[in-house]
Design a protein around this motif. Structure first.
Motif, PDB file in Angstrom:
ATOM      1  N   ASP A   1       0.766  -1.468  -0.099  1.00 65.83           N
ATOM      2  CA  ASP A   1      -0.010  -0.047   0.076  1.00 65.83           C
ATOM      3  C   ASP A   1       0.880   1.124   0.054  1.00 65.83           C
ATOM      4  OD1 ASP A   1      -1.635   2.158   0.557  1.00 65.83           O
ATOM      5  OD2 ASP A   1      -2.825   1.181   2.063  1.00 65.83           O
ATOM      6  N   LYS A   2       0.780   2.140  -1.150  1.00 68.15           N
ATOM      7  CA  LYS A   2       1.646   2.980  -1.243  1.00 68.15           C
ATOM      8  C   LYS A   2       1.430   4.421  -0.141  1.00 68.15           C
ATOM      9  CE  LYS A   2      -1.133   5.465  -4.891  1.00 68.15           C
ATOM     10  NZ  LYS A   2      -1.131   5.940  -6.208  1.00 68.15           N
ATOM     11  N   ASN A   3       0.436   4.325   0.332  1.00 70.65           N
ATOM     12  CA  ASN A   3       0.295   5.288   1.451  1.00 70.65           C
ATOM     13  C   ASN A   3       0.679   4.771   2.736  1.00 70.65           C
ATOM     14  OD1 ASN A   3      -1.550   6.742  -0.148  1.00 70.65           O
ATOM     15  ND2 ASN A   3      -3.190   5.532   0.079  1.00 70.65           N
ATOM     16  N   GLN A   4       1.074   3.629   2.887  1.00 69.09           N
ATOM     17  CA  GLN A   4       1.848   3.297   4.262  1.00 69.09           C
ATOM     18  C   GLN A   4       3.473   3.786   4.462  1.00 69.09           C
ATOM     19  OE1 GLN A   4       1.264  -1.202   4.252  1.00 69.09           O
ATOM     20  NE2 GLN A   4       0.148  -0.765   6.190  1.00 69.09           N
TER      21      GLN A   4
ATOM     22  N   VAL B   1       6.381   6.053   2.087  1.00 75.01           N
ATOM     23  CA  VAL B   1       6.927   6.544   0.830  1.00 75.01           C
ATOM     24  C   VAL B   1       8.413   6.838   1.010  1.00 75.01           C
ATOM     25  CG1 VAL B   1       6.668   8.494  -0.524  1.00 75.01           C
ATOM     26  CG2 VAL B   1       4.656   7.466   0.407  1.00 75.01           C
TER      27      VAL B   1
END
Length: 349
Positions: A24-27, A29
């Motif tokens: 999940d790229k929101n976890q 970066v």
């Protein structure tokens, strides 16, 4: 920058490792900034050496930058550690009575974990977990402590130190973060070889008490007077204390030895200035005036040109000092060395 070029492929590979674990790229970066091209970003975050690795949470830069090994494994492990839960869940209130009271403890009592109150508490803990121990209790276990709703308390160091209760909104992140930061980060911090570089990078001059490690009386007096006289200067200068034995080198810069301790000095990162007499610490306004004289430029001016005319008694000649004040002990060395003088002293020891 040769060091930046060396780190770039390592940093990129570490990002790929973490991406597989946290798809999940929101976890998590990973990002990089060319500080030649984006000098405004470098200035905003006081980036002065390269490469620098900074951690951000919820858009907020953490004060502790990454200083571990520059390897894929070390960087990936650091991220895994940052992703771990910073809050320990309490399953019996008896656990509270056995807390380590040498630490600063923040305890949240909540009706349920799936709540806005707890999510705000969790955000705060993610940012300040290096400074405080965070604990939480839920439901029936926490009921005895929730007589007026969800509750957050602070247990300061010391077996007999009284608890402090947070009285603001538990969903207002700014309020609870400011309250918790005030409790978790002491007004007077100890400077060590390990945190010296980090403190320097905050960009504020130092007001330092040099004292012997077992001289707690002088430290307590200094803490009391800083709180009494200088609370309004918080944010303009860092209040610190240092072990005289460990920091002999900075003392030499001001022509002092451990035998002279306790000694109070200001390091402006250009020069060091000595508070005239430790016994004057409790004189009302004296310590505050010392700090105000730094901000006004008076300390620097008088070291170079002698006392201001308004400070000289009638008939007393104005002294012209040809020598410069002692050099800073904590100023940054050449950027290629990525070190400070106090860190170099550690190697010499």
């Amino acid at each position: 920058c040769r060091f930046s070029q060396m780190l770039h492929p390592i940093f990129e590979e570490a990002s790929n490792v973490i991406k597989e674990e946290y798809p999940d790229k929101n976890q998590v970066v990973f990002a990089r900034v060319d500080c030649d091209q984006h000098s405004d970003i470098a200035q905003r975050y006081r980036i002065s050496k390269y490469p620098t690795l900074k951690l951000f949470r919820n858009g907020m830069m953490m004060k502790r930058e990454y200083r571990g090994q520059r390897s894929v494994t070390a960087i990936a492990d650091y991220i895994r550690q940052q992703k771990s839960n910073p809050i320990r869940e309490v399953h019996d209130l008896e656990e509270i009575s056995s807390l380590d009271r040498s630490r600063r403890n923040i305890i949240g009592y909540f009706e349920q974990k799936d709540s806005d109150n707890y999510r705000t508490f969790e955000r705060v803990a993610n940012i300040l977990h290096d400074d405080c121990v965070f604990l939480s209790a839920f439901g029936a276990i926490s009921k005895a402590e929730r007589f007026s709703g969800d509750n957050v308390i602070y247990k300061p160091p010391g077996e007999n130190a009284p608890d402090m209760v947070y009285l603001g909104s538990l969903t207002n992140f700014d309020l609870i973060y400011a309250w918790t930061q005030d409790k978790c980060v002491p007004l007077v911090r100890e400077i060590t070889f390990e945190n010296g570089e980090e403190l320097t990078e905050e960009g504020l001059p130092f007001l330092i008490l040099f004292h012997m490690k077992d001289d707690l009386e002088s430290l307590e007096k200094f803490q009391q007077e800083v709180a009494r006289q200088l609370i309004g200067e918080k944010g303009t200068i860092n209040f610190l204390h240092a072990d005289c034995d460990k920091f002999r080198h900075p003392l030499l810069h001001i022509q002092k030895t451990p035998a002279d301790c306790p000694v109070i000095a200001i390091d402006s990162f250009r020069h060091m200035y000595v508070f005239p007499d430790f016994s004057d610490l409790s004189v009302p306004g004296k310590l505050k005036q010392f700090v105000l004289d730094l901000h006004s430029g008076k300390l620097h001016r008088e070291f170079h040109h002698g006392p201001d005319p308004t400070d000289v008694a009638p008939g007393q000649p104005i002294q012209d000092l040809a020598s410069s004040p002692p050099e800073s002990s904590f100023q940054k060395l050449a950027p290629s060395e990525h070190r400070y003088t106090l860190l170099r002293e550690k190697d010499e020891l």
